[in-house]
Write an enzyme that holds these catalytic residues in place. Structure first.
Site, mmCIF file in Angstrom:
data_model
loop_
_atom_site.group_PDB
_atom_site.id
_atom_site.type_symbol
_atom_site.label_atom_id
_atom_site.label_comp_id
_atom_site.label_asym_id
_atom_site.label_seq_id
_atom_site.Cartn_x
_atom_site.Cartn_y
_atom_site.Cartn_z
ATOM 1 N N ASP A 37 0.854 -1.199 0.000
ATOM 2 C CA ASP A 37 0.000 0.000 0.000
ATOM 3 C C ASP A 37 0.886 1.245 0.000
ATOM 4 O O ASP A 37 2.082 1.164 0.301
ATOM 5 C CB ASP A 37 -0.897 0.006 1.258
ATOM 6 N N ASP A 60 3.249 1.974 -4.739
ATOM 7 C CA ASP A 60 2.332 2.861 -5.447
ATOM 8 C C ASP A 60 2.015 2.152 -6.755
ATOM 9 O O ASP A 60 2.883 2.034 -7.631
ATOM 10 C CB ASP A 60 2.991 4.224 -5.707
ATOM 11 N N ASN A 87 -6.129 -5.116 -5.700
ATOM 12 C CA ASN A 87 -7.306 -4.563 -5.011
ATOM 13 C C ASN A 87 -7.287 -3.042 -4.893
ATOM 14 O O ASN A 87 -8.343 -2.420 -4.783
ATOM 15 C CB ASN A 87 -7.380 -5.196 -3.609
ATOM 16 N N TYR A 156 -15.443 6.049 -12.728
ATOM 17 C CA TYR A 156 -15.135 4.878 -11.897
ATOM 18 C C TYR A 156 -15.681 3.610 -12.557
ATOM 19 O O TYR A 156 -14.974 2.605 -12.687
ATOM 20 C CB TYR A 156 -15.737 5.071 -10.504
ATOM 21 N N LYS A 160 -13.710 0.253 -14.075
ATOM 22 C CA LYS A 160 -13.948 -1.123 -13.630
ATOM 23 C C LYS A 160 -14.369 -2.012 -14.804
ATOM 24 O O LYS A 160 -14.053 -3.201 -14.836
ATOM 25 C CB LYS A 160 -14.985 -1.131 -12.501
ATOM 26 N N THR A 193 -17.087 0.373 3.493
ATOM 27 C CA THR A 193 -15.719 0.759 3.854
ATOM 28 C C THR A 193 -15.641 2.284 3.748
ATOM 29 O O THR A 193 -16.634 2.947 3.451
ATOM 30 C CB THR A 193 -14.732 0.162 2.842
#
Ligand SMILES: NC(=O)c1ccc[n+]([C@@H]2O[C@H](COP(=O)([O-])OP(=O)(O)OC[C@H]3O[C@@H](n4cnc5c(N)ncnc54)[C@H](O)[C@@H]3O)[C@@H](O)[C@H]2O)c1
Length: 262
Positions: A37, A60, A87, A156, A160, A193
């Site tokens: 991460d 990154d 992810n 977005y 995807k 989340t």
């Protein structure tokens, strides 16, 4: 329980949210996991919470040299690499008329470029002759938004959909070229989340729903299973796709959305 004993996994965006849950579930299934991460402190804490056989690496996903270093570090820490979970992702809510080029570029870079670079470097490492060299599994995290039209997430959703198509072509190349690497994606439904809760707040703020709760209720209303997704729902799907129980599942996008996207 699915057994991933001896498998070695790298999970991007593993410092929080779905990635943290996926790292934990892979570890509980027996895999050794490196959490990757840009959030070093949080990511290192997640890795520490998993136990001593697990690790953290700064990554990154938009930076190719960062990928080279992360794959080298993960294969070194784990003694190889069998599973990559792409992810890491970002969602910036906007109506089409308000789109900001910088936000578009950020989503394209993290969601598409990041997934593509991860898959590239996993292929190079896992394919015969690579530093890991014994094949494996790549799991890309797409979204139910690749399959439905929800307002205010146009770019977005486009990223995807790109991840979904990329996954299928990558699976085909891997097969044709004898890499021994399965490539699949999951389409998570809405999970509260930081990202999921942020989306509900954003669409309310834009005025599409009366409140974040109304936005959530609208999503649940579209979902035959009658609830939001959980981190565990997504983590379980990743463990399954990573396992030998999914050994003949290749190039698919698996909805994990309670039926929302059907
Ligand atoms: N939460 C949802 O409702 C939902 C639904 C469908 C799909 N998804 C997808 O699931 C994935 C995880 O989402 P989440 O809800 O856990 O989000 P989140 O915002 O809670 O976590 C995202 C993680 O990615 C990391 N990250 C961001 N940019 C990065 C970069 N350049 N390099 C490395 N790491 C980076 C962040 O630091 C963070 O740890 C994303 O790909 C998201 O698009 C989420």
């Amino acid at each position: 329980m699915t057994d991933l004993s001896g498998r070695r996994a790298l999970v991007t965006g593993g410092a929080q949210g779905l990635g943290e849950g996926m790292a934990g579930a892979l570890a509980r299934a027996g895999a050794h996991v490196v959490v990757a991460d840009i959030q070093d402190d949080l990511g290192a804490k997640v890795a520490e919470s998993l136990g001593e056989r697990h690790g953290f690496v700064h990554l990154d996903v938009t930076d190719e040299s960062s990928w080279q270093a992360a794959i080298a570090s993960a294969t070194d820490q784990l003694g190889g690499l069998d599973i990559l979970v792409n992810n890491a992702g970002v969602e910036i809510t906007s109506l089409v008329v308000d789109l900001d080029p910088a936000d578009i570029t950020k989503m394209l870079n993290i969601n598409i470029l990041g997934t593509a670079l991860g898959t590239k470097h996993a292929f190079l490492a896992m394919r015969p002759g690579g530093v890991a060299g014994s094949g494996g599994v790549v799991i890309n995290v797409a979204s139910v938004s690749a399959t439905i039209a929800f307002p205010a997430i146009s770019i977005y959703s486009a990223t995807k959909s790109a991840v979904d198509r990329f996954t299928r072509v990558a699976a085909m190349e891997s097969g044709k070229l004898g890499y021994g690497i399965r490539v699949n994606s999951i389409y998570p439904g809405l999970v509260p989340t930081e990202m999921g809760a942020g989306l509900a707040a954003d669409v309310a703020q834009i005025g599409l729903f009366g409140s974040p709760d109304e936005a959530v209720a609208a999503v649940i209303d579209l979902t035959p299973s009658g609830r939001l997704g959980t981190v565990e729902d997504m983590a379980d799907a990743v463990v399954f796709l990573a396992s030998d129980q999914a050994k003949f599942i290749n190039g698919v996008g698996l909805p994990v959305d309670g039926g929302m996207g059907m």
